[in-house]
Write a protein that holds these residues in place. Structure first.
Motif, mmCIF file in Angstrom:
data_model
loop_
_atom_site.group_PDB
_atom_site.id
_atom_site.type_symbol
_atom_site.label_atom_id
_atom_site.label_comp_id
_atom_site.label_asym_id
_atom_site.label_seq_id
_atom_site.Cartn_x
_atom_site.Cartn_y
_atom_site.Cartn_z
ATOM 1 N N GLU A 115 0.677 -1.067 0.397
ATOM 2 C CA GLU A 115 -0.157 0.047 -0.008
ATOM 3 C C GLU A 115 0.741 1.358 -0.280
ATOM 4 O OE1 GLU A 115 -2.629 -0.544 2.515
ATOM 5 O OE2 GLU A 115 -3.497 -2.094 2.374
ATOM 6 N N GLU A 116 1.481 1.456 0.603
ATOM 7 C CA GLU A 116 3.026 2.122 0.608
ATOM 8 C C GLU A 116 3.825 2.427 -1.112
ATOM 9 O OE1 GLU A 116 5.116 5.516 2.017
ATOM 10 O OE2 GLU A 116 3.193 4.316 3.074
ATOM 11 N N ALA A 117 4.463 1.566 -1.043
ATOM 12 C CA ALA A 117 4.640 1.433 -2.138
ATOM 13 C C ALA A 117 3.795 2.497 -3.565
ATOM 14 C CB ALA A 117 5.061 0.009 -2.694
ATOM 15 N N LEU A 118 2.385 2.192 -3.571
ATOM 16 C CA LEU A 118 1.552 2.285 -4.571
ATOM 17 C C LEU A 118 0.840 3.912 -3.780
ATOM 18 C CD1 LEU A 118 0.125 -1.143 -5.563
ATOM 19 C CD2 LEU A 118 2.256 -0.196 -6.746
ATOM 20 N N SER A 119 1.050 4.179 -2.659
ATOM 21 C CA SER A 119 0.213 5.140 -2.490
ATOM 22 C C SER A 119 0.418 6.625 -3.832
ATOM 23 C CB SER A 119 0.466 5.536 -0.642
ATOM 24 O OG SER A 119 2.020 6.065 -1.363
ATOM 25 N N GLY A 120 1.090 6.430 -4.830
ATOM 26 C CA GLY A 120 1.234 7.204 -5.361
ATOM 27 C C GLY A 120 1.512 7.015 -6.595
ATOM 28 N N ASN A 121 0.161 6.221 -6.164
ATOM 29 C CA ASN A 121 -0.351 5.865 -7.955
ATOM 30 C C ASN A 121 -1.666 5.874 -7.745
ATOM 31 O OD1 ASN A 121 2.688 4.536 -7.782
ATOM 32 N ND2 ASN A 121 2.305 4.375 -9.830
ATOM 33 N N LEU A 122 -2.860 6.629 -8.311
ATOM 34 C CA LEU A 122 -4.229 6.516 -9.269
ATOM 35 C C LEU A 122 -4.994 5.156 -9.497
ATOM 36 C CD1 LEU A 122 -4.788 10.216 -7.891
ATOM 37 C CD2 LEU A 122 -4.801 8.070 -6.327
ATOM 38 N N CYS A 123 -5.906 5.121 -9.210
ATOM 39 C CA CYS A 123 -6.525 4.140 -10.247
ATOM 40 C C CYS A 123 -7.584 5.349 -9.935
ATOM 41 C CB CYS A 123 -6.601 2.863 -9.879
ATOM 42 S SG CYS A 123 -7.296 1.939 -11.284
ATOM 43 N N ARG A 124 -8.856 5.192 -11.139
ATOM 44 C CA ARG A 124 -10.187 5.345 -11.442
ATOM 45 C C ARG A 124 -11.015 4.190 -11.494
ATOM 46 N NH1 ARG A 124 -6.384 9.250 -12.687
ATOM 47 N NH2 ARG A 124 -7.049 11.950 -11.332
#
Length: 146
Positions: A115-124
């Protein structure tokens, strides 16, 4: 493969990658560092290409989604396909780049680390369930568990 370009100091890495090098897998989206669609690796670390000036990359190793795999699919790419880790696919290159960097640093990450590693990636589109499954699956693939 080393690339040498003569570019204006005001150019962003994102623009150089897409416009000068024609590597369009790195996506242009929010352009203010909030979505992660433009994520690339600089010396192995995930970075938003829209916030990085090209001159900052001199003598640095840049890896885009096009270079993430070494022949065939990268385990993260394979896992995204197997686990339905995408819907429209626009965020997928940035997600894959971030996940690959995570697994290089932490071969067996916890849920919190993912979750931390992907916290800068948004998926809509996906709601993140498939993305999280894909990263866990990619870790298994890299360890040889699958």
């Amino acid at each position: 493969m080393p690339v040498r370009l003569a570019i204006a100091p005001s150019r962003r890495l994102l623009d150089v990658i897409r416009d000068d090098l024609a590597l369009t897998g790195t996506k242009r989206s929010c352009e203010i560092g909030r979505c992660g669609a433009c994520m690339v690796l600089i010396d192995g670390a995930p970075v938003n290409a829209c916030l990085t000036m090209a001159y900052q990359c001199e003598r640095r190793s840049i890896t885009t989604i096009e270079g993430i795999a070494d022949g065939g699919l990268h385990p993260v790419q394979r896992a995204f396909l197997e686990e339905g880790g995408f819907q429209c696919g626009y965020c997928t290159p940035g997600m894959v780049v971030s996940a690959a960097a995570l697994l290089d640093a932490r071969p067996n990450p916890s849920q919190a680390e993912i979750e931390e590693a992907l916290s800068g990636n948004l998926c809509r589109c996906t709601g993140y369930g498939g993305i999280m499954r894909a990263v866990r699956r990619a870790a298994e693939l890299r360890r040889g568990d699958g």
